[in-house]
Design an enzyme around this catalytic site. Sequence first.
Site, PDB file in Angstrom:
ATOM      1  N   HIS A  54       0.833  -1.205   0.000  1.00  0.00           N
ATOM      2  CA  HIS A  54       0.000   0.000   0.000  1.00  0.00           C
ATOM      3  C   HIS A  54       0.864   1.250   0.000  1.00  0.00           C
ATOM      4  O   HIS A  54       0.537   2.247  -0.669  1.00  0.00           O
ATOM      5  CB  HIS A  54      -0.913  -0.019   1.227  1.00  0.00           C
ATOM      6  CG  HIS A  54      -1.964   1.037   1.239  1.00  0.00           C
ATOM      7  ND1 HIS A  54      -1.893   2.149   2.058  1.00  0.00           N
ATOM      8  CD2 HIS A  54      -3.136   1.154   0.557  1.00  0.00           C
ATOM      9  CE1 HIS A  54      -2.978   2.891   1.878  1.00  0.00           C
ATOM     10  NE2 HIS A  54      -3.741   2.319   0.974  1.00  0.00           N
ATOM     11  N   CYS A  55       1.975   1.218   0.721  1.00  0.00           N
ATOM     12  CA  CYS A  55       2.860   2.376   0.819  1.00  0.00           C
ATOM     13  C   CYS A  55       3.475   2.752  -0.529  1.00  0.00           C
ATOM     14  O   CYS A  55       3.845   3.912  -0.739  1.00  0.00           O
ATOM     15  CB  CYS A  55       4.001   2.098   1.796  1.00  0.00           C
ATOM     16  SG  CYS A  55       3.476   1.639   3.457  1.00  0.00           S
ATOM     17  N   ARG A  56       3.575   1.786  -1.438  1.00  0.00           N
ATOM     18  CA  ARG A  56       4.350   1.988  -2.663  1.00  0.00           C
ATOM     19  C   ARG A  56       3.464   2.052  -3.914  1.00  0.00           C
ATOM     20  O   ARG A  56       3.972   1.973  -5.038  1.00  0.00           O
ATOM     21  CB  ARG A  56       5.386   0.869  -2.785  1.00  0.00           C
ATOM     22  CG  ARG A  56       6.228   0.730  -1.510  1.00  0.00           C
ATOM     23  CD  ARG A  56       7.184  -0.444  -1.573  1.00  0.00           C
ATOM     24  NE  ARG A  56       7.676  -0.804  -0.242  1.00  0.00           N
ATOM     25  CZ  ARG A  56       8.553  -1.760  -0.007  1.00  0.00           C
ATOM     26  NH1 ARG A  56       9.048  -2.465  -1.026  1.00  0.00           N
ATOM     27  NH2 ARG A  56       8.929  -2.045   1.231  1.00  0.00           N
TER      28      ARG A  56
END
Length: 556
Positions: A350-352
């Site tokens: 999700h962060c990327r």
Amino acid sequence: MKKLLQAKALILALGLFQLPAIAQTQMQADRTNGQFATEEMQRAFQETNPPAGPVRAIAEYERSAAVLVRYPFGIPMELIKELAKNDKVITIVASESQKNTVITQYTQSGVNLSNCDFIIAKTDSYWTRDYTGWFAMYDTNKVGLVDFIYNRPRPNDDEFPKYEAQYLGIEMFGMKLKQTGGNYMTDGYGSAVQSHIAYTENSSLSQAQVNQKMKDYLGITHHDVVQDPNGEYINHVDCWGKYLAPNKILIRKVPDNHPQHQALEDMAAYFAAQTCAWGTKYEVYRALATNEQPYTNSLILNNRVFVPVNGPASVDNDALNVYKTAMPGYEIIGVKGASGTPWLGTDALHCRTHEVADKGYLYIKHYPILGEQAGPDYKIEADVVSCANATISPVQCYYRINGSGSFKAADMTMESTGHYTYSFTGLNKNDKVEYYISAADNSGRKETYPFIGEPDPFKFTCMNETNTCTVTGAAKALRAWFNAGRSELAVSVSLNIAGTYRIKLYNTAGEEVAAMTKELVAGTSVFSMDVYSQAPGTYVLVVEGNGIRETMKILK
């Protein structure tokens, strides 16, 4: 049919599970380097006027037109290949040379190039979740991008949203708050959850001032800022929680002897006690992380969910099964990280990545009938908006009774521009109704609500009981709740006489502050009332007509 309704778990074999601890520590240091936005970045930030109202933040589980990733990559090539099968992948590159390099890599890896495009702009990192803009509907039928001061000293990342808005051809609005996308999730009904850094990193502003900016720029009128239960360096909400739908939330779970166990159990209990925008308590789902697996750090992209997995396989499968139970009809895809950039407990898929909203979105707003409700008839309402300014037709209610056969389509009635109704009639006591709403427009768009439609419809049971008394406060006859943002009051009323009714809202001084006229059925009707301009306080809701008067006290 059963197979069509089940989510498919697909594990992509993508490299090694973990890096050595020293490499993981370096990745964490890279992500937090300098920790906060520089003073120069803050001074350079240009705040704009807020969007014209009404403003509504768009949730991750709504329609997306694309997903943003960045080269050099922090995600495995097999994930990009899977993303591009069904959806558009926009890759951020620094130059034409990098673009050509990526095209070569995509071609060699079998990525569907027809679903690939590029934005050429300098960036500092691959954490697109954290620095790209947030999407909101505004001015009734427009989609815009909200920029903020990125809370890391990466000036190129901080500048990127303007290139994003230019590429998409949409308006960008500058909200002068230090923020980060990993610490933000919204339900699409005016509520957002963030950890405490939403306040502490904006220490020059009061909490009320932070909340006001979130309301002005994103339509967030329920800003749920909580103490981060993980207590890690990052303090991002996506490391422990995720909205899966307006009524569903996933909360990380750890073993009983884990130092974060009690804080996470308290957080799960907190959400279980909250009323969601549909008027019911949240369904809280838990994914057990036995060794810091980042299962909440997933990406919802239309009808697919990409979940980071690190092993062991049995624990991964349990987590994927939680998603399948919570999200029937979605394709649940487990993804292992790349060997050079593995998933960490505080930094994963999700962060990327970052979803991109559809600027021509066909939006359906609806407050459903749920649970046991008085009959014999039931009236539902929906507002349908085309952000492409397209002609909307048809708008239909698909339903079935007692799980028998396929869903039947019935045209909804347009009572006013963009406002549609449908009444269920002829039902028997204990009939179980499943339904969802479908809309299409002449731009070629088609949407259902709930998003997944038939596999996870709204459900209610007909009790065939109406309240015949006119006594004030008959809770069985009248129920009301605010959406998460408290900008709308949803009303469910059960009556024994069909006809025209006047719905009024009074303040404590006895002054009428809002009113509307509705055609209601003999049975249960659910509709919403605009209370955005009403100040917090105590009000009395009155439904009267045809010799019936029902009242209840509400607190905004």
